[in-house]
Design a protein around this motif. Structure first.
Motif, PDB file in Angstrom:
ATOM      1  N   GLY A  30       0.611  -1.027  -0.085  1.00  0.00           N
ATOM      2  CA  GLY A  30      -0.239   0.084  -0.025  1.00  0.00           C
ATOM      3  C   GLY A  30       0.734   1.304  -0.046  1.00  0.00           C
ATOM      4  N   SER A  31       2.020   1.364   0.488  1.00  0.00           N
ATOM      5  CA  SER A  31       2.706   2.340   0.631  1.00  0.00           C
ATOM      6  C   SER A  31       3.782   2.851  -0.484  1.00  0.00           C
ATOM      7  CB  SER A  31       3.822   2.476   1.772  1.00  0.00           C
ATOM      8  OG  SER A  31       4.809   1.059   1.638  1.00  0.00           O
ATOM      9  N   ILE A  32       3.811   1.815  -1.586  1.00  0.00           N
ATOM     10  CA  ILE A  32       4.355   2.226  -2.741  1.00  0.00           C
ATOM     11  C   ILE A  32       3.309   1.986  -4.100  1.00  0.00           C
ATOM     12  CG2 ILE A  32       6.091   1.357  -4.151  1.00  0.00           C
ATOM     13  CD1 ILE A  32       7.633   0.452  -1.821  1.00  0.00           C
ATOM     14  N   VAL A  33       3.488   3.011  -4.948  1.00  0.00           N
ATOM     15  CA  VAL A  33       2.581   2.667  -6.149  1.00  0.00           C
ATOM     16  C   VAL A  33       3.471   2.699  -7.309  1.00  0.00           C
ATOM     17  CG1 VAL A  33       2.356   5.167  -6.332  1.00  0.00           C
ATOM     18  CG2 VAL A  33       0.847   3.879  -7.561  1.00  0.00           C
ATOM     19  N   ALA A  34       3.410   1.673  -8.201  1.00  0.00           N
ATOM     20  CA  ALA A  34       4.013   1.823  -9.523  1.00  0.00           C
ATOM     21  C   ALA A  34       3.227   1.952 -10.707  1.00  0.00           C
ATOM     22  CB  ALA A  34       4.620   0.361  -9.821  1.00  0.00           C
ATOM     23  N   LEU A  35       3.641   3.144 -11.493  1.00  0.00           N
ATOM     24  CA  LEU A  35       2.826   3.616 -12.466  1.00  0.00           C
ATOM     25  C   LEU A  35       3.500   4.076 -13.730  1.00  0.00           C
ATOM     26  CD1 LEU A  35       3.573   7.040 -12.643  1.00  0.00           C
ATOM     27  CD2 LEU A  35       2.560   6.894 -10.226  1.00  0.00           C
ATOM     28  N   ARG A  36       2.737   4.309 -14.735  1.00  0.00           N
ATOM     29  CA  ARG A  36       3.308   4.670 -15.868  1.00  0.00           C
ATOM     30  C   ARG A  36       2.878   6.096 -16.122  1.00  0.00           C
ATOM     31  NH1 ARG A  36       2.089   0.102 -20.492  1.00  0.00           N
ATOM     32  NH2 ARG A  36       3.443  -1.319 -20.477  1.00  0.00           N
ATOM     33  N   PRO A  37       3.824   7.071 -16.020  1.00  0.00           N
ATOM     34  CA  PRO A  37       3.737   8.485 -16.245  1.00  0.00           C
ATOM     35  C   PRO A  37       3.113   8.967 -17.375  1.00  0.00           C
ATOM     36  CG  PRO A  37       5.922   8.162 -16.003  1.00  0.00           C
ATOM     37  CD  PRO A  37       5.533   6.730 -15.825  1.00  0.00           C
ATOM     38  N   LEU A  38       3.421   8.235 -18.591  1.00  0.00           N
ATOM     39  CA  LEU A  38       2.868   8.495 -19.938  1.00  0.00           C
ATOM     40  C   LEU A  38       1.782   7.642 -20.279  1.00  0.00           C
ATOM     41  CD1 LEU A  38       6.589   8.899 -20.476  1.00  0.00           C
ATOM     42  CD2 LEU A  38       5.311  10.467 -21.967  1.00  0.00           C
ATOM     43  N   ARG A  39       0.779   8.192 -21.215  1.00  0.00           N
ATOM     44  CA  ARG A  39      -0.433   7.540 -21.240  1.00  0.00           C
ATOM     45  C   ARG A  39      -0.724   8.004 -22.749  1.00  0.00           C
ATOM     46  NH1 ARG A  39      -2.131   2.715 -19.990  1.00  0.00           N
ATOM     47  NH2 ARG A  39      -1.510   2.275 -17.921  1.00  0.00           N
TER      48      ARG A  39
END
Length: 344
Positions: free
Chosen positions: A60-69
């Protein structure tokens, strides 16, 4: 005249992958466009391949994301931090020396989206930031001679966008950019397996299915391929394994495939007759990771009646083109293919 130095770098800022080209060294970095961030502190936890392995698997404390869409910046702060990390990793810490950076953008982006890319590059440490339209960079990277008064056509299928353009005399004559590409293939596969097998899988599993057994041209398959995929059963809620065939993947991706074919035909319809005549002999060149989908070149060739060739290294074409464009700033800048901004 611009003087080329070792501080010149080209960046293919892709939705799925970032490639960095350094003058004199070639492509020095090729990593996924993924950032893992600590929710509480806002600090970068991981970038690139390390962060990609965390997608869908973080606490829950870490989020992995793609900053480009869809080929544009969706999360500005994360994109800036990611760019800074990649620039420093590619060039090393050079003290007060800042690189000149060439970044590719899809055709048809808004001025706000374009400005966001340039500002992100400047904030990440660039001395000067230039942007170049993706099909122009792809054509340069594929080795096409676009300086002649002769038509060349490029179809660049990336992760977030498909860019299609007819080029002549160093510029784009007609083009279109649609937000349908590799990611839409993955999403279509996820939906199909959920609908047909009551199985929920992640986008990474869908991408693996696409790469290993996916096809855009069923008649060209020599043998029937199948692959086991694991996910969560939507009925029982328990883990489950299902065998998926190449024919099912073909069926799943029909909608995005037809959208890409339709966009290619749309550009051909807008092409001036003299340039269209050139394309009969020269054909279409395909670049980008999406062009590696089995049979997609045969599909487009059948639908358009033109010869279709996949570039020698389609994934690297845009990055190589951004690097080559730095040696052609005078010519391309004069033709409007490159826009620049200076730091400060």
């Amino acid at each position: 005249m611009f003087r080329l130095s070792f501080q010149d770098i080209g960046i293919d800022l892709g939705t799925a992958t970032v490639l960095v080209y350094v003058h004199g060294k070639g492509i020095v970095l090729r990593e996924p466009s993924v950032v893992a961030i600590n929710r509480e502190s806002g600090q970068i936890f991981a970038v690139g391949e390390e962060a990609r392995r965390m997608l869908g698997r973080t606490p829950g404390s870490i989020v992995a994301l793609r900053p480009l869409r869809d080929g544009v910046i969706a999360d500005y702060d994360s994109t800036e931090k990611m760019l800074r990390y990649f620039i420093e990793k590619a060039c090393g810490r050079q003290g007060l020396l800042r690189p000149r950076v060439m970044v590719c953008i899809p055709t048809g982006v808004t001025s706000v989206e374009e400005r966001a890319v340039r500002q992100a590059a400047l904030q990440a440490g660039a001395r000067q930031a230039f942007v170049i339209e993706e099909p122009l960079a792809a054509a340069l990277g594929a080795g096409l001679d676009i300086s002649e008064p002769s038509g060349s056509m490029v179809v660049d299928i990336g992760g977030g966008t498909t860019d299609i353009a007819v080029l002549s005399l160093g510029g784009i004559v007609c083009s279109t950019s649609i937000r349908v590409a590799g990611d839409k293939f993955d999403e279509a596969i996820v939906r199909y397996i959920r609908r047909e097998h009551n199985l929920m899988i992640g986008e990474r599993s869908a991408e693996e299915l696409k790469i290993r057994i996916g096809t855009a041209h069923l008649a060209s398959k020599v043998e029937e391929k199948a692959m086991d995929v694991r996910g969560r059963d939507l009925v029982t809620g328990l883990p489950k394994t299902v065998k998926i065939t190449a024919e099912e993947i073909y069926t799943a991706i029909q909608e995005p495939l037809q959208q890409i074919v339709g966009a290619v035909k749309e550009v051909l319809e807008k092409t001036p007759p003299e340039l269209a005549a050139d394309l009969v002999n020269k054909g279409i060149v395909m670049t980008g990771g999406g062009s590696l989908l089995h049979g997609i070149d045969m599909l487009i060739s059948e639908e358009t009646g033109l010869p279709v060739h996949v570039a020698e290294d389609p994934v690297s074409c845009v990055a190589l083109g951004t690097g080559k464009a730095l040696t052609m700033l005078d010519a391309l800048g004069r033709d409007g293919g490159i826009k620049a901004i200076r730091r400060g």
